[in-house]
Each structure stands twice: as structure tokens, then as C-alpha cells.
Motif scaffolding. Structure first.
Motif, PDB file in Angstrom:
ATOM      1  N   PHE A  46       0.786  -1.231   0.000  1.00 31.76           N
ATOM      2  CA  PHE A  46       0.000   0.000   0.000  1.00 31.76           C
ATOM      3  C   PHE A  46       0.820   1.283   0.000  1.00 31.76           C
ATOM      4  CE2 PHE A  46      -3.116  -3.065   1.731  1.00 31.76           C
ATOM      5  CZ  PHE A  46      -4.067  -2.933   0.730  1.00 31.76           C
ATOM      6  N   VAL A  47       2.118   1.213   0.286  1.00 31.24           N
ATOM      7  CA  VAL A  47       2.923   2.431   0.302  1.00 31.24           C
ATOM      8  C   VAL A  47       3.081   2.944  -1.136  1.00 31.24           C
ATOM      9  CG1 VAL A  47       5.202   1.322   0.128  1.00 31.24           C
ATOM     10  CG2 VAL A  47       4.979   3.499   1.296  1.00 31.24           C
ATOM     11  N   ASP A  48       2.997   4.257  -1.272  1.00 36.63           N
ATOM     12  CA  ASP A  48       3.066   4.886  -2.597  1.00 36.63           C
ATOM     13  C   ASP A  48       4.521   5.205  -2.911  1.00 36.63           C
ATOM     14  OD1 ASP A  48       2.276   6.006  -4.984  1.00 36.63           O
ATOM     15  OD2 ASP A  48       1.978   7.996  -4.095  1.00 36.63           O
ATOM     16  N   THR A  49       5.194   4.251  -3.544  1.00 39.75           N
ATOM     17  CA  THR A  49       6.593   4.418  -3.911  1.00 39.75           C
ATOM     18  C   THR A  49       6.890   3.570  -5.137  1.00 39.75           C
ATOM     19  OG1 THR A  49       8.856   4.438  -3.049  1.00 39.75           O
ATOM     20  CG2 THR A  49       7.451   2.603  -2.369  1.00 39.75           C
ATOM     21  N   SER A  50       8.093   3.687  -5.648  1.00 38.73           N
ATOM     22  CA  SER A  50       8.456   2.964  -6.873  1.00 38.73           C
ATOM     23  C   SER A  50       8.575   1.460  -6.612  1.00 38.73           C
ATOM     24  CB  SER A  50       9.779   3.490  -7.416  1.00 38.73           C
ATOM     25  OG  SER A  50      10.839   3.119  -6.551  1.00 38.73           O
ATOM     26  N   ASN A  53      11.825   0.617  -4.814  1.00 43.69           N
ATOM     27  CA  ASN A  53      11.759   0.816  -3.362  1.00 43.69           C
ATOM     28  C   ASN A  53      10.978  -0.305  -2.680  1.00 43.69           C
ATOM     29  OD1 ASN A  53      13.285   3.118  -3.460  1.00 43.69           O
ATOM     30  ND2 ASN A  53      11.545   4.512  -3.369  1.00 43.69           N
ATOM     31  N   LYS A  54       9.896  -0.736  -3.302  1.00 44.44           N
ATOM     32  CA  LYS A  54       9.113  -1.833  -2.737  1.00 44.44           C
ATOM     33  C   LYS A  54       9.938  -3.119  -2.683  1.00 44.44           C
ATOM     34  CE  LYS A  54       4.574  -0.065  -3.906  1.00 44.44           C
ATOM     35  NZ  LYS A  54       3.212  -0.415  -4.218  1.00 44.44           N
ATOM     36  N   LEU A 115      10.158   6.281   3.159  1.00 47.03           N
ATOM     37  CA  LEU A 115       8.952   7.028   3.536  1.00 47.03           C
ATOM     38  C   LEU A 115       9.205   8.519   3.711  1.00 47.03           C
ATOM     39  CD1 LEU A 115       7.218   4.614   6.059  1.00 47.03           C
ATOM     40  CD2 LEU A 115       6.647   5.016   3.662  1.00 47.03           C
TER      41      LEU A 115
END
Length: 116
Positions: A46-50, A53-54, A115
């Protein structure tokens, strides 16, 4: 080595599963980290990153579990060798715990950088 079985992909897979089951049953630290991994994976999704990064977060999270398993194996071998409180036995266990601590710290640092 006399107790080394012949290589067999399916038997080796079974040994690995047996090891995972043993770790889940006997290692409270591993169970806790495995439980936390559920929420970490959900957070990664759910984190909004590339995607990169995930993947960093996923790899460092899995690395925590891997190092914990290695630490548990070290502790089991030390306990097999001696039940006495010996400085070298303590050192081996403490160094394994330090490896786990560094891996968890690496994972947390990755989260902080990604983050913020």
C-alpha cells in the motif's frame, strides 16, 4: 561426511519445510518476525513508492527472517555442543543476535529513507 544424504531435490525441499516448521514451533523470535512480516508486506503493497523501493523493502524484510533462521541454527548447534555457560558459547549466541539486530536496523532504515 557420513550423515550427508545423497542430493535429491524433493528430499532437500522436504528438509527445508521441516526446518521451517521446526522454527515456527520452537522459535518465538521467528514467530514474532513472521507475524510482523504479514503487516510489513501489506505496508509494502500500500505504500506509494516505486517498484524498486518496494523490492528493497521486501528483500530487507525477507533478509530479517533469513538471518533469524541462521541465528536459531547457531543457537541450536551451540546448545548441542554444551549446556554449560561458556564464554565462547555466549559469544556465538550474542554475535548471532547482533546479526539479527543489524538486519532489523537495516530494514527500519530502508523504511525511514523510503517514507521520508
Amino acid at each position: 561426511m557420513q550423515n550427508k544424504p545423497k542430493y535429491n531435490l524433493f528430499k532437500n525441499w522436504k528438509y527445508a519445510i521441516d526446518g521451517l516448521i521446526t522454527a515456527v514451533k520452537t522459535e518465538s523470535s521467528f514467530r514474532l518476525e513472521l507475524f510482523c512480516a504479514i503487516f510489513i508486506i501489506a505496508g509494502i503493497i500500500f505504500v506509494d513508492t516505486s517498484l524498486t523501493n518496494k523490492l528493497i523493502l521486501l528483500i530487507t524484510g525477507i533478509l530479517v527472517l533469513i538471518v533469524e533462521l541462521i541465528n536459531s541454527a547457531i543457537e541450536n548447534v551451540v546448545d548441542l555442543c554444551t549446556k554449560e555457560i561458556h564464554p565462547l558459547a555466549k559469544n556465538a549466541k550474542d554475535i548471532g543476535s547482533t546479526a539479527v539486530m543489524f538486519t532489523i536496523s537495516l530494514h527500519v532504515i530502508c523504511w525511514v529513507f523510503i517514507l521520508f
